[in-house]
Design an enzyme around this catalytic site. Structure first.
Site, PDB file in Angstrom:
ATOM      1  N   ARG A 192       0.684  14.526  13.210  1.00 21.47           N
ATOM      2  CA  ARG A 192       1.200  14.254  11.861  1.00 21.47           C
ATOM      3  C   ARG A 192       1.173  15.501  10.963  1.00 21.47           C
ATOM      4  O   ARG A 192       0.523  15.545   9.941  1.00 21.47           O
ATOM      5  CB  ARG A 192       0.433  13.102  11.223  1.00 21.47           C
ATOM      6  CG  ARG A 192       0.517  11.822  12.049  1.00 21.47           C
ATOM      7  CD  ARG A 192      -0.239  10.679  11.442  1.00 21.47           C
ATOM      8  NE  ARG A 192       0.452  10.170  10.250  1.00 21.47           N
ATOM      9  CZ  ARG A 192      -0.042   9.156   9.534  1.00 21.47           C
ATOM     10  NH1 ARG A 192      -1.194   8.607   9.841  1.00 21.47           N
ATOM     11  NH2 ARG A 192       0.624   8.729   8.469  1.00 21.47           N
ATOM     12  N   ARG A 236      -4.847  10.758   4.525  1.00 21.60           N
ATOM     13  CA  ARG A 236      -3.857  11.828   4.596  1.00 21.60           C
ATOM     14  C   ARG A 236      -2.768  11.650   3.534  1.00 21.60           C
ATOM     15  O   ARG A 236      -2.106  12.612   3.157  1.00 21.60           O
ATOM     16  CB  ARG A 236      -3.259  11.932   5.961  1.00 21.60           C
ATOM     17  CG  ARG A 236      -3.004  10.634   6.669  1.00 21.60           C
ATOM     18  CD  ARG A 236      -2.447  10.849   8.055  1.00 21.60           C
ATOM     19  NE  ARG A 236      -1.451  11.887   8.087  1.00 21.60           N
ATOM     20  CZ  ARG A 236      -1.694  13.127   8.523  1.00 21.60           C
ATOM     21  NH1 ARG A 236      -2.907  13.452   8.924  1.00 21.60           N
ATOM     22  NH2 ARG A 236      -0.730  14.024   8.529  1.00 21.60           N
ATOM     23  N   ASP A 250       4.737   0.579  12.234  1.00 24.91           N
ATOM     24  CA  ASP A 250       3.522  -0.062  11.708  1.00 24.91           C
ATOM     25  C   ASP A 250       3.381  -1.504  12.160  1.00 24.91           C
ATOM     26  O   ASP A 250       2.386  -2.147  11.837  1.00 24.91           O
ATOM     27  CB  ASP A 250       3.502  -0.003  10.179  1.00 24.91           C
ATOM     28  CG  ASP A 250       3.328   1.415   9.685  1.00 24.91           C
ATOM     29  OD1 ASP A 250       3.530   1.654   8.482  1.00 24.91           O
ATOM     30  OD2 ASP A 250       3.019   2.295  10.507  1.00 24.91           O
ATOM     31  N   ARG A 284      -8.381  -0.693   4.848  1.00 22.74           N
ATOM     32  CA  ARG A 284      -7.483   0.312   4.271  1.00 22.74           C
ATOM     33  C   ARG A 284      -6.150  -0.315   3.862  1.00 22.74           C
ATOM     34  O   ARG A 284      -5.501   0.141   2.932  1.00 22.74           O
ATOM     35  CB  ARG A 284      -7.189   1.421   5.280  1.00 22.74           C
ATOM     36  CG  ARG A 284      -8.400   2.177   5.750  1.00 22.74           C
ATOM     37  CD  ARG A 284      -8.013   3.369   6.550  1.00 22.74           C
ATOM     38  NE  ARG A 284      -7.194   4.285   5.724  1.00 22.74           N
ATOM     39  CZ  ARG A 284      -6.979   5.553   6.070  1.00 22.74           C
ATOM     40  NH1 ARG A 284      -7.483   6.029   7.185  1.00 22.74           N
ATOM     41  NH2 ARG A 284      -6.256   6.342   5.300  1.00 22.74           N
ATOM     42  N   CYS A 290      -4.774  12.745  13.116  1.00 20.71           N
ATOM     43  CA  CYS A 290      -5.404  11.423  12.948  1.00 20.71           C
ATOM     44  C   CYS A 290      -5.269  10.697  14.284  1.00 20.71           C
ATOM     45  O   CYS A 290      -4.646  11.184  15.222  1.00 20.71           O
ATOM     46  CB  CYS A 290      -4.804  10.683  11.781  1.00 20.71           C
ATOM     47  SG  CYS A 290      -3.392   9.681  12.180  1.00 20.71           S
ATOM     48  N   LYS A 293       0.843  -1.213   0.000  1.00 21.52           N
ATOM     49  CA  LYS A 293       0.000   0.000   0.000  1.00 21.52           C
ATOM     50  C   LYS A 293       0.873   1.256   0.000  1.00 21.52           C
ATOM     51  O   LYS A 293       0.652   2.176  -0.796  1.00 21.52           O
ATOM     52  CB  LYS A 293      -0.883   0.004   1.243  1.00 21.52           C
ATOM     53  CG  LYS A 293      -1.569   1.330   1.549  1.00 21.52           C
ATOM     54  CD  LYS A 293      -2.469   1.276   2.758  1.00 21.52           C
ATOM     55  CE  LYS A 293      -1.755   1.459   4.054  1.00 21.52           C
ATOM     56  NZ  LYS A 293      -1.471   2.853   4.446  1.00 21.52           N
ATOM     57  N   ASN A 294       1.894   1.272   0.868  1.00 13.90           N
ATOM     58  CA  ASN A 294       2.663   2.509   1.061  1.00 13.90           C
ATOM     59  C   ASN A 294       3.711   2.741  -0.009  1.00 13.90           C
ATOM     60  O   ASN A 294       4.387   3.766  -0.002  1.00 13.90           O
ATOM     61  CB  ASN A 294       3.290   2.531   2.460  1.00 13.90           C
ATOM     62  CG  ASN A 294       2.212   2.703   3.525  1.00 13.90           C
ATOM     63  OD1 ASN A 294       1.048   2.984   3.206  1.00 13.90           O
ATOM     64  ND2 ASN A 294       2.572   2.486   4.781  1.00 13.90           N
TER      65      ASN A 294
HETATM   66  C1  EPZ Z   1       4.216   6.929   6.485  1.00 13.87           C
HETATM   67  O1  EPZ Z   1       3.447   7.962   7.049  1.00 13.87           O
HETATM   68  C2  EPZ Z   1       3.290   5.734   6.368  1.00 13.87           C
HETATM   69  N1  EPZ Z   1       2.175   6.060   5.482  1.00 13.87           N
HETATM   70  C3  EPZ Z   1       2.774   5.327   7.753  1.00 13.87           C
HETATM   71  O2  EPZ Z   1       2.007   4.148   7.596  1.00 13.87           O
HETATM   72  C4  EPZ Z   1       3.966   5.034   8.654  1.00 13.87           C
HETATM   73  O3  EPZ Z   1       3.496   4.734   9.950  1.00 13.87           O
HETATM   74  C5  EPZ Z   1       4.908   6.236   8.697  1.00 13.87           C
HETATM   75  O4  EPZ Z   1       5.309   6.586   7.348  1.00 13.87           O
HETATM   76  C6  EPZ Z   1       6.167   5.957   9.508  1.00 13.87           C
HETATM   77  O5  EPZ Z   1       6.852   4.872   8.966  1.00 13.87           O
HETATM   78  C7  EPZ Z   1       2.369   6.042   4.151  1.00 13.87           C
HETATM   79  O6  EPZ Z   1       3.459   5.791   3.656  1.00 13.87           O
HETATM   80  C8  EPZ Z   1       1.179   6.359   3.290  1.00 13.87           C
HETATM   81  P1  EPZ Z   1       6.283  10.306   8.534  1.00 13.87           P
HETATM   82  P2  EPZ Z   1       4.042   9.477   7.049  1.00 13.87           P
HETATM   83  O7  EPZ Z   1       6.153  11.575   7.768  1.00 13.87           O
HETATM   84  O8  EPZ Z   1       4.909   9.688   5.866  1.00 13.87           O
HETATM   85  C9  EPZ Z   1       6.608  13.629  11.867  1.00 13.87           C
HETATM   86  C10 EPZ Z   1       0.185   2.746   7.813  1.00 13.87           C
HETATM   87  O9  EPZ Z   1      -0.124   2.137   8.822  1.00 13.87           O
HETATM   88  N2  EPZ Z   1       6.504  14.609  10.774  1.00 13.87           N
HETATM   89  O10 EPZ Z   1       7.453   9.414   8.228  1.00 13.87           O
HETATM   90  O11 EPZ Z   1       2.902  10.391   7.280  1.00 13.87           O
HETATM   91  C11 EPZ Z   1       5.327  12.840  12.066  1.00 13.87           C
HETATM   92  O12 EPZ Z   1       4.424  13.545  12.892  1.00 13.87           O
HETATM   93  C12 EPZ Z   1       0.608   4.185   7.906  1.00 13.87           C
HETATM   94  O13 EPZ Z   1       0.257   2.245   6.668  1.00 13.87           O
HETATM   95  C13 EPZ Z   1       6.605  15.972  11.059  1.00 13.87           C
HETATM   96  O14 EPZ Z   1       6.749  16.363  12.209  1.00 13.87           O
HETATM   97  O15 EPZ Z   1       4.956   9.446   8.347  1.00 13.87           O
HETATM   98  C14 EPZ Z   1       5.816  11.559  12.702  1.00 13.87           C
HETATM   99  O16 EPZ Z   1       5.966  11.764  14.090  1.00 13.87           O
HETATM  100  C15 EPZ Z   1       0.302   4.756   9.276  1.00 13.87           C
HETATM  101  N3  EPZ Z   1       6.525  16.864  10.032  1.00 13.87           N
HETATM  102  C16 EPZ Z   1       7.207  11.355  12.081  1.00 13.87           C
HETATM  103  O17 EPZ Z   1       7.578  12.634  11.527  1.00 13.87           O
HETATM  104  C17 EPZ Z   1       6.353  16.464   8.721  1.00 13.87           C
HETATM  105  O18 EPZ Z   1       6.300  17.337   7.825  1.00 13.87           O
HETATM  106  C18 EPZ Z   1       7.254  10.329  10.970  1.00 13.87           C
HETATM  107  O19 EPZ Z   1       6.201  10.650  10.083  1.00 13.87           O
HETATM  108  C19 EPZ Z   1       6.258  15.084   8.452  1.00 13.87           C
HETATM  109  C20 EPZ Z   1       6.342  14.166   9.479  1.00 13.87           C
END
Ligand code: EPZ
Length: 416
Positions: free
Chosen positions: A120, A91, A303, A395, A115, A22-23
Site C-alpha cells: 500500500r 494509514r 472490502d 476499527r 499493512c 468510516k471511509n
Molecule cells: C481505501 O484504501 C480504503 N480505506 C480501503 O478500505 C479499501 O480497501 C481501498 O480504498 C480499496 O477500495 C479508506 O478509504 C480509509 P487505494 P486506499 O489507494 O485508498 C495501490 C477498509 O477495510 N496504490 O485505492 O489506501 C494500492 O497498493 C480499508 O476499510 C499504489 O500503488 O486504497 C492498492 O493496491 C482497507 N500507490 C490499490 O492501489 C498509491 O499511491 C488501491 O489502493 C496508492 C495506492
C-alpha cells in the site's frame, strides 16, 4: 485484548441500523483542516479509526464538541505534522497531507508502513502533489511537503486510488487554476467528500466518474455535512442473512452503492426487497457457488471479499475468488480452514470448495474485514467460535455484537 464468542447455527432475523461510513468520515474529518471555523459533522460513526483521526486533528490544534453533530473547531489549527505513532495505527492519517499543504503550504507526515493486506504505497499521492507544485522530500521515514503556492494541473493516476483521489481533491480546491484528475476513484465515499467540499464553497465537477475537474477557489467555509451510510457495513449484514439463511433488513442504506454486492448475492441464491432507504435480504435454502473478481467501484468491492468467501465456504460447488486490488488479502483463509473450510490459494486466486457445514473453533483476526469474515463464519458454524484480537473489528464496525444480538445471534464479547 477482547475476544468475541459466538454460538453458531441460528438463522438471523430482524432489522439492523447502519452507521455512518468510516471511509467517508475519515477524509471528511481531514477536510476540516482546509479552513478555520466550526465544522458540523452528522452521522460520524463512533469507531476506533475515527477516534484516531480525532486524536490526530487534536494534535494539529483542532478542538471538539462531542455529539451528533460532532463539532470540530479549526481556528486553532497551527500544526502541520502527523507523527509516526499515530500514522502507524491508521494509514488513513495520510489524508491530512492534502489539506495541510492546501491551507498552510507545508506538512510533515509519517510514511505509512505496509499493512497486513499489502504494501500500500502512497507514490501516487506524492506524484500528484508534485504536479500541483508541491516539493516532496522523504526524510527519516517522513514525507516533508512544502510549496510557495499550489497551481492547478492535469493529474493521471496509474491506479484509481481512493485516498489518493481524496488527498488530491483536497489539495486542489485551494490551488490557483484548474486541476483535472484522470483515472480518479469513483467510490461513493469520494463522491460524499466532493459533495462536502462543494458545500464548503469548492468547485468540483465530474465526481463519480473517472475524470474529476476542480476549479481552485480562494476561500472555503466550514462544513455542515451528513456522512453517508456505510455500504461495507451494510453489505456485511446482507451477507450475514445469506450465510445463516435468515432474513435481515438493513436501514438506512443507498441501494445504488450495493449493486455489485446484491448482484453477486442474488447469483448465490439470495432474494432482496429494495425500498427507499432500506433493503430486506432473504437467505436462500441453498447457497450457490459463484465466481468473484474484486475491482474498483462500481465493481465488486475488495472490502467485501473476505466476507463473501466465508459464505462460499458453505455453498454447493466450487467458487473462484480473485483479489485484484491488494496483494495479500487472504489472511482469513487459514483461519477459515481451521473451521473446516476447503480453500486453496493460487497466487491472487482462492478456490473455495463448498462444504455442508463449518465447525466452530478458536480463530484470530488479522485485519478489519478478515475479522468480519470470521464472525460471519462463526454465526453459521456448528458449535462455538472464539474470535480473538477483535480490536481489528472495532476499527470499522460500530456495536457489532449488539447489532447481531438484535437479530438473534448468540454472541458476546469477553475480556481476554
Ligand atoms: C481505501 O484504501 C480504503 N480505506 C480501503 O478500505 C479499501 O480497501 C481501498 O480504498 C480499496 O477500495 C479508506 O478509504 C480509509 P487505494 P486506499 O489507494 O485508498 C495501490 C477498509 O477495510 N496504490 O485505492 O489506501 C494500492 O497498493 C480499508 O476499510 C499504489 O500503488 O486504497 C492498492 O493496491 C482497507 N500507490 C490499490 O492501489 C498509491 O499511491 C488501491 O489502493 C496508492 C495506492
Amino acid at each position: 485484548m477482547d475476544k468475541i464468542i459466538i454460538e453458531g447455527g441460528r438463522p438471523l432475523n430482524g432489522t439492523v441500523q447502519i452507521s455512518g461510513a468510516k471511509n467517508a468520515a475519515l477524509p471528511i474529518l481531514a477536510a476540516t483542516l482546509l479552513t478555520g471555523g466550526v465544522h458540523r459533522l452528522h452521522n460520524v460513526p463512533p469507531l476506533r479509526d475515527i477516534r484516531t483521526a480525532k486524536t490526530l486533528l487534536y494534535h494539529l490544534g483542532a478542538t471538539f464538541e462531542e455529539g451528533d453533530p460532532l463539532c470540530v473547531h479549526t481556528d486553532t489549527v497551527d500544526g502541520h505534522e502527523a507523527p509516526y505513532d499515530l500514522v502507524k495505527t491508521m494509514r488513513a492519517s495520510v489524508l491530512v497531507l492534502g489539506p495541510l499543504v492546501a491551507r498552510f503550504k507545508r506538512a510533515r507526515v509519517s510514511l505509512p508502513g505496509g499493512c497486513a493486506i499489502g504494501a500500500r504505497p502512497i507514490n501516487l499521492h506524492l506524484s500528484g502533489l508534485e504536479r500541483l507544485g508541491v516539493r516532496i522530500d522523504l526524510k527519516h521515514g517522513y514525507v516533508e511537503a512544502s510549496a510557495k503556492r499550489l497551481t492547478g494541473n492535469h493529474i493521471y493516476f496509474d491506479i484509481p486510488t481512493v485516498t489518493g483521489t481524496a488527498n488530491l481533491m483536497m489539495a486542489a480546491v485551494l490551488a490557483e487554476g484548474q486541476t483535472v484528475i484522470e483515472n480518479a476513484a469513483r467510490e461513493p465515499e469520494v463522491v460524499d467528500l466532493a459533495h462536502c467540499l462543494n458545500n464548503m464553497g469548492a468547485c468540483i465537477s465530474g465526481v463519480g466518474s473517472s475524470i474529476i475537474t476542480i476549479e481552485g477557489v480562494s476561500k472555503l467555509q466550514p462544513m455542515d455535512h451528513f456522512v453517508m451510510p456505510d455500504r461495507i457495513e451494510a453489505a456485511t449484514y446482507l451477507t450475514a442473512a445469506g450465510i445463516t439463511r435468515g432474513e435481515i433488513t438493513i436501514t438506512p442504506c443507498i441501494s445504488d452503492h450495493l449493486e455489485a454486492v446484491i448482484h453477486k448475492l442474488e447469483q448465490a441464491g439470495m432474494k432482496f426487497e429494495i425500498s427507499e432507504g432500506s433493503i430486506k435480504s432473504v437467505g436462500g435454502e441453498v447457497i450457490r457457488s459463484i465466481d468473484i473478481k474484486t475491482n474498483p467501484y462500481p465493481g465488486f468491492p475488495t472490502d467485501m471479499q473476505a466476507q463473501i468467501m466465508a459464505m462460499m465456504c458453505l455453498a454447493e460447488g466450487q467458487s473462484i475468488i480473485t483479489e485484484k486490488i491488494f496483494e495479500n488479502r487472504f489472511m482469513h483463509v487459514s483461519e477459515l480452514k481451521r473451521m473446516g473450510a476447503d480453500i486453496s490459494i493460487e497466487g491472487n486466486t482462492a478456490v473455495v470448495r463448498g462444504r455442508p457445514t463449518l465447525q466452530g473453533a478458536p480463530v484470530m483476526a488479522t485485519d478489519l474485514r478478515a475479522s468480519a469474515s470470521l464472525v460471519l463464519a462463526g454465526l453459521a458454524a456448528e458449535g462455538t467460535t472464539e474470535v480473538s484480537r477483535v480490536y481489528h473489528l472495532d476499527r470499522g464496525y460500530e456495536g457489532l455484537e449488539e447489532k447481531l444480538r438484535g437479530v438473534g445471534a448468540r454472541i458476546e464479547r469477553v475480556k481476554e
